[in-house]
Design a protein around this motif. Structure first.
Motif, PDB file in Angstrom:
ATOM      1  N   GLN A 142      -3.117  -3.214  12.303  1.00 43.85           N
ATOM      2  CA  GLN A 142      -1.845  -3.940  12.216  1.00 43.85           C
ATOM      3  C   GLN A 142      -1.219  -3.796  10.837  1.00 43.85           C
ATOM      4  O   GLN A 142      -0.007  -3.585  10.721  1.00 43.85           O
ATOM      5  N   SER A 143      -2.011  -3.880   9.777  1.00 44.34           N
ATOM      6  CA  SER A 143      -1.443  -3.751   8.433  1.00 44.34           C
ATOM      7  C   SER A 143      -0.947  -2.335   8.183  1.00 44.34           C
ATOM      8  O   SER A 143       0.053  -2.126   7.505  1.00 44.34           O
ATOM      9  N   PHE A 146       0.287  -0.294  10.531  1.00 43.27           N
ATOM     10  CA  PHE A 146       1.561  -0.177  11.245  1.00 43.27           C
ATOM     11  C   PHE A 146       2.665  -0.920  10.507  1.00 43.27           C
ATOM     12  O   PHE A 146       3.806  -0.448  10.457  1.00 43.27           O
ATOM     13  N   ASN A 147       2.353  -2.061   9.922  1.00 44.21           N
ATOM     14  CA  ASN A 147       3.366  -2.797   9.156  1.00 44.21           C
ATOM     15  C   ASN A 147       3.839  -1.991   7.952  1.00 44.21           C
ATOM     16  O   ASN A 147       5.014  -2.028   7.603  1.00 44.21           O
ATOM     17  N   MET A 192       4.026   1.236   7.846  1.00 41.84           N
ATOM     18  CA  MET A 192       4.843   2.356   8.346  1.00 41.84           C
ATOM     19  C   MET A 192       6.155   1.896   8.969  1.00 41.84           C
ATOM     20  O   MET A 192       7.052   2.701   9.171  1.00 41.84           O
ATOM     21  N   ARG A 193       6.264   0.628   9.282  1.00 43.34           N
ATOM     22  CA  ARG A 193       7.421   0.116  10.023  1.00 43.34           C
ATOM     23  C   ARG A 193       8.773   0.569   9.461  1.00 43.34           C
ATOM     24  O   ARG A 193       9.643   0.987  10.224  1.00 43.34           O
ATOM     25  N   PRO A 194       8.999   0.559   8.146  1.00 42.46           N
ATOM     26  CA  PRO A 194      10.312   1.007   7.640  1.00 42.46           C
ATOM     27  C   PRO A 194      10.602   2.489   7.925  1.00 42.46           C
ATOM     28  O   PRO A 194      11.743   2.915   7.883  1.00 42.46           O
ATOM     29  N   HIS A 195       9.564   3.249   8.214  1.00 40.27           N
ATOM     30  CA  HIS A 195       9.712   4.697   8.437  1.00 40.27           C
ATOM     31  C   HIS A 195       9.359   5.076   9.870  1.00 40.27           C
ATOM     32  O   HIS A 195       9.067   6.238  10.152  1.00 40.27           O
ATOM     33  N   ILE A 196       9.395   4.102  10.787  1.00 36.13           N
ATOM     34  CA  ILE A 196       8.841   4.300  12.124  1.00 36.13           C
ATOM     35  C   ILE A 196       9.507   5.446  12.897  1.00 36.13           C
ATOM     36  O   ILE A 196       8.832   6.189  13.600  1.00 36.13           O
TER      37      ILE A 196
END
Length: 70
Positions: free
Chosen positions: A21-22, A24-25, A27-31
């Motif tokens: 989860q951390s 993915f968090n 990477m979220r701005p670059h998803i």
């Protein structure tokens, strides 16, 4: 001392789930870019997989590997 056992469905411990989860968090701005780069890499490694996508009419030799994920 009690150990953190892997769950029966996913097979990850709570510590491992937290790590995923951390990640993915982070990477979220670059998803979008990460997703595109991942798809391009999968199609480069397994060109036959393009048949399951709606863009299967595109020739596989047009896929190029990303220079880097992030």
């Amino acid at each position: 001392m009690e150990t953190d056992k892997a769950g029966p469905i996913i097979g990850l411990t709570s510590q491992q789930k937290s790590l995923v989860q951390s990640t993915f968090n982070a990477m979220r701005p670059h998803i979008l870019k990460v997703g595109i780069d991942l798809l391009v890499k999968v199609l480069e490694l397994e060109p036959g997989h393009h048949r399951i996508f709606p863009f299967r009419h595109i020739q596989t030799h047009t896929y190029t590997a990303p220079t880097r994920i992030l």
